[in-house]
Design an enzyme around this catalytic site. Structure first.
Site, PDB file in Angstrom:
ATOM      1  N   HIS A 175       0.826  -1.202   0.000  1.00  0.00           N
ATOM      2  CA  HIS A 175       0.000   0.000   0.000  1.00  0.00           C
ATOM      3  C   HIS A 175       0.865   1.258   0.000  1.00  0.00           C
ATOM      4  O   HIS A 175       1.078   1.889   1.023  1.00  0.00           O
ATOM      5  CB  HIS A 175      -0.931  -0.009   1.218  1.00  0.00           C
ATOM      6  CG  HIS A 175      -2.080  -0.958   1.066  1.00  0.00           C
ATOM      7  ND1 HIS A 175      -2.691  -1.575   2.121  1.00  0.00           N
ATOM      8  CD2 HIS A 175      -2.726  -1.402  -0.034  1.00  0.00           C
ATOM      9  CE1 HIS A 175      -3.665  -2.347   1.675  1.00  0.00           C
ATOM     10  NE2 HIS A 175      -3.701  -2.270   0.369  1.00  0.00           N
TER      11      HIS A 175
ATOM     12  N   GLU B  91      -5.561  -7.524   3.963  1.00  0.00           N
ATOM     13  CA  GLU B  91      -5.034  -8.673   4.725  1.00  0.00           C
ATOM     14  C   GLU B  91      -6.169  -9.397   5.460  1.00  0.00           C
ATOM     15  O   GLU B  91      -6.271 -10.627   5.415  1.00  0.00           O
ATOM     16  CB  GLU B  91      -3.989  -8.181   5.742  1.00  0.00           C
ATOM     17  CG  GLU B  91      -3.449  -9.300   6.613  1.00  0.00           C
ATOM     18  CD  GLU B  91      -2.469  -8.809   7.679  1.00  0.00           C
ATOM     19  OE1 GLU B  91      -1.747  -7.818   7.441  1.00  0.00           O
ATOM     20  OE2 GLU B  91      -2.446  -9.413   8.770  1.00  0.00           O
TER      21      GLU B  91
END
Ligand code: SF4
Length: 294
Positions: A44, A129
């Site tokens: 990210h 995640e």
């Protein structure tokens, strides 16, 4: 009085991010004429994602975007079993860049479910995640994002265990652990939390160093969980901002800032830190002192 700029260590890429980026680099080199698909952002960070997009890398969250027999990389955040199966069906050539520490949590969901435990998973349920981990066995997982979610934990199981998203705020997780302990007496606490070493060492350094300065800057993207957590910890002690590049630094932040600490999330390249140091020293008269460490 001279204005000082310090660095809060550790900073820069963690090993999971380095591993993911090495995989992407190797795949680009070995497949020069192919479009390369990455499920989710590889890590990210806006700067990295923008750079890779210029190298024929296509990021997607939708399996429908990926044609049969494509080259596909799974991001450091991991993927759901369903996505894996869909890609196998499409006969994709898969390169798995899932961080081994994230994979460990996937494996624990399977192991503890087989052993008859109900899993309490502390996470941000919409993070990439967490989405992958929850998908391992959604019916056997109670999601806890904050203390108020504890009352929603499914009742009636003989055995409970707790798993954690790797990049959460360690201080908040501790509070949730204590609250779960009071509410569910038969819960078995793990010997070791799933928070990764990168996360905890940076958070400890941030907690300590943010008490010593007027401004604490965290380099990282707004969708980076570990970067956001660093800023939220620092914000309790001093002025703190999350920035992608030096261009986001506002003059008003610097008005009364005689001492600044700078750090980065695990997915921010070191080059961005260097740019910020150069900018603050050359444009705003800070003296860089590279002596503080965690
Ligand atoms: S922050 Fe931790 S869990 Fe996430 S990629 Fe890095 S090492 Fe792995």
């Amino acid at each position: 009085m001279s204005k000082k700029l310090y660095i809060s260590k550790p900073y820069g890429f963690c090993f999971g991010v380095k591993n993911a980026l090495n995989i992407v680099e190797k795949v680009i080199i070995s497949h020069p004429n192919n479009k390369i698909y990455v499920f989710n952002e590889i890590v990210h960070n806006k700067t990295i994602v923008n750079k890779l997009e210029k190298q024929n890398v296509f990021f997607t969250k939708n399996p429908k975007d990926i044609p049969d027999k494509s080259i596909v990389i799974f991001s450091a955040h991991g993927v759901s079993p369903l996505f894996r199966a869909q890609l196998q069906e499409k006969q994709a050539k898969i390169f798995d860049a899932t961080c081994p520490l994230v994979q460990k949590v996937h494996d624990k969901v399977k192991k503890f479910s087989t052993l008859g435990y109900h899993i309490i998973y502390i996470c941000q349920k919409n993070h990439d995640e967490a989405i992958g981990v929850i998908a391992e066995n959604p019916h056997n997982i109670s999601i806890v994002e904050n203390i108020t979610d504890i009352e929603k934990i499914q009742k009636g199981y003989e055995k409970y265990t707790i798993l954690t998203q790797t990049t959460l705020n360690m201080f908040e997780v501790e509070k949730i652990f204590l609250a779960i302990k009071k509410s569910i007496p038969n819960v078995e606490f793990p010997e070791k939390k799933d928070l990764c070493f990168t996360t905890t060492t940076r958070q400890e350094a941030t907690e300590k160093n943010s008490k010593k300065c007027d401004l604490f800057l965290v380099v990282g993207s707004a969708n980076s969980s570990n970067s956001k957590k660093l800023q939220s910890i620092a914000k309790k002690n001093t002025n703190s901002y999350l920035i992608d590049t030096y261009m986001e630094i506002k003059n008003e932040w610097l008005e009364d800032a005689n001492s600044i600490f700078l750090t980065s999330g695990a997915s921010a390249p070191e080059s961005l830190i260097i740019e910020i140091i150069n900018f603050l020293c050359s444009e705003h008269g800070y003296i860089f002192v590279d002596e503080q460490s965690s």
